[in-house]
Design a protein around this motif. Structure first.
Motif, mmCIF file in Angstrom:
data_model
loop_
_atom_site.group_PDB
_atom_site.id
_atom_site.type_symbol
_atom_site.label_atom_id
_atom_site.label_comp_id
_atom_site.label_asym_id
_atom_site.label_seq_id
_atom_site.Cartn_x
_atom_site.Cartn_y
_atom_site.Cartn_z
ATOM 1 N N ALA B 41 42.549 33.414 36.448
ATOM 2 C CA ALA B 41 43.631 34.209 37.096
ATOM 3 C C ALA B 41 43.809 33.579 38.395
ATOM 4 C CB ALA B 41 43.234 35.715 37.356
ATOM 5 N N LEU B 42 42.772 33.009 39.171
ATOM 6 C CA LEU B 42 42.867 32.176 40.607
ATOM 7 C C LEU B 42 43.665 31.131 40.290
ATOM 8 C CD1 LEU B 42 42.064 32.083 43.449
ATOM 9 C CD2 LEU B 42 39.911 30.880 42.550
ATOM 10 N N ARG B 43 43.154 30.382 38.918
ATOM 11 C CA ARG B 43 44.105 29.000 38.915
ATOM 12 C C ARG B 43 45.334 29.207 38.727
ATOM 13 N NH1 ARG B 43 39.000 26.985 36.303
ATOM 14 N NH2 ARG B 43 40.092 27.592 34.254
ATOM 15 N N ALA B 44 45.643 30.378 37.948
ATOM 16 C CA ALA B 44 46.960 30.480 37.481
ATOM 17 C C ALA B 44 47.951 30.771 38.828
ATOM 18 C CB ALA B 44 47.251 31.475 36.493
ATOM 19 N N ALA B 45 47.272 31.835 39.753
ATOM 20 C CA ALA B 45 47.855 32.187 40.937
ATOM 21 C C ALA B 45 48.229 30.994 41.811
ATOM 22 C CB ALA B 45 47.112 33.234 41.847
ATOM 23 N N ILE B 46 47.184 29.785 42.046
ATOM 24 C CA ILE B 46 47.396 28.700 42.838
ATOM 25 C C ILE B 46 48.427 27.749 42.015
ATOM 26 C CG2 ILE B 46 46.116 26.601 43.584
ATOM 27 C CD1 ILE B 46 43.622 28.293 43.993
ATOM 28 N N ARG B 47 48.490 27.552 40.808
ATOM 29 C CA ARG B 47 49.380 26.794 40.112
ATOM 30 C C ARG B 47 50.765 27.489 40.454
ATOM 31 N NH1 ARG B 47 48.281 26.898 34.890
ATOM 32 N NH2 ARG B 47 45.936 25.457 35.396
ATOM 33 N N GLU B 48 50.648 28.762 40.284
ATOM 34 C CA GLU B 48 52.166 29.374 40.610
ATOM 35 C C GLU B 48 52.705 29.073 41.963
ATOM 36 O OE1 GLU B 48 54.092 33.713 40.892
ATOM 37 O OE2 GLU B 48 52.460 33.631 39.421
#
Lengths: 108, 158
Positions: B41-48
């Motif tokens: 979830a963290l990686r997805a948020a950062i990528r977004e």
């Protein structure tokens, strides 16, 4: 949810010198419910401010997006450079599209 | 299992699902899963927020308490080291709470008209964790700063 949004409080200096960087503080009362929290076994309905836009003389300076992590009664401090008399307008919007506006004027 | 008044996070929910019969091992497995999930979830948020751009440490003064008594109101102050002029300015500040159910806390899009790339806010932290701040610059660079915050009472996030 049906309660109207409360009026925000904005603290800005009344006057500034040209080129001065002034501090603006804002506070708006709001539960910022995520819709994920439960109380006595029942989910509390989502009620969230998701956006705050700061405009100076009609021009956007800050466009903030809040997700689930901003505290209840969002409090924000930011700074802006004042070149001329500035009409400051800050708009908070919740995720059902209601919004509330706060204003301040900084004289040069 | 300790009582979680505001269903603190997915981990707690998972551990609850494992039920009272949960042995340390099962609990540990659930915990590991929840962590992997959280990192995703963290990686997805950062990528977004910043895409696949590699962040560079430094260039941000991040102030956060080492110990927060109340996870519901944790003061965070971010100052990006930039003159905030048309030639050199931050275009966005993103705040992430690595162990929150929703890791992407807030994004502030800034313009050079501000004259100073500083934002102070108050955020919720579900538990002890690392707060990460990313600043996107007008030349495409992404700056990064992190701070560990211990939390006495979780922020009733979920």
């Amino acid at each position: 949810m049906s309660r109207p949004l409360s009026l925000p409080r904005i603290r800005a200096p009344r006057a500034a010198k040209p080129g001065e960087i002034v501090e603006i503080r804002t506070l708006i009362e709001h539960p910022m419910e995520t819709g994920l929290r439960s109380e006595a076994g029942k989910l509390v309905a989502r009620d969230m401010l998701t956006r705050m836009i700061v405009r100076a003389n009609g021009e956007t300076l800050i466009d903030a997006e809040f997700r689930n992590g901003t505290s209840a009664n969002p409090y924000h401090v930011f700074f802006m450079r004042i070149e001329a008399t500035t009409e400051l307008e800050i708009v908070w919007t919740d995720d059902v599209g209601r919004s509330v506006k706060g204003n301040a004027r900084i004289l040069v | 299992m300790t009582q979680v008044p505001c269903a603190a996070d997915r981990r707690a929910v998972l551990m609850g699902a494992v039920s009272l019969a949960a042995l340390p091992w099962t609990a540990f497995a659930a915990r590991a899963d929840a962590n992997a999930d959280g990192d995703l979830a963290l990686r997805a948020a950062i990528r977004e927020a910043v895409g696949d751009r590699q962040a560079v440490d430094g260039g941000i003064a991040l102030r956060a308490p080492a110990l927060a008594e109340n996870g519901g109101q944790v003061p965070i102050s971010v100052l990006v080291d930039t003159p905030q002029t048309p030639a050199d300015h931050a275009v966005a500040i993103h705040i992430f709470a690595t162990r929150n159910p929703t890791p992407g806390v807030a994004s502030f899009r800034l313009t050079e008209k501000l004259g100073r790339a500083e934002v102070q806010t108050r955020i919720r932290l579900a538990q002890e964790q690392t707060v990460i701040v990313l600043a996107q610059m007008n030349d495409g660079r992404v700056l990064r700063a992190a701070a560990d915050v211990r939390v006495t009472t979780g922020g009733c996030l979920t």
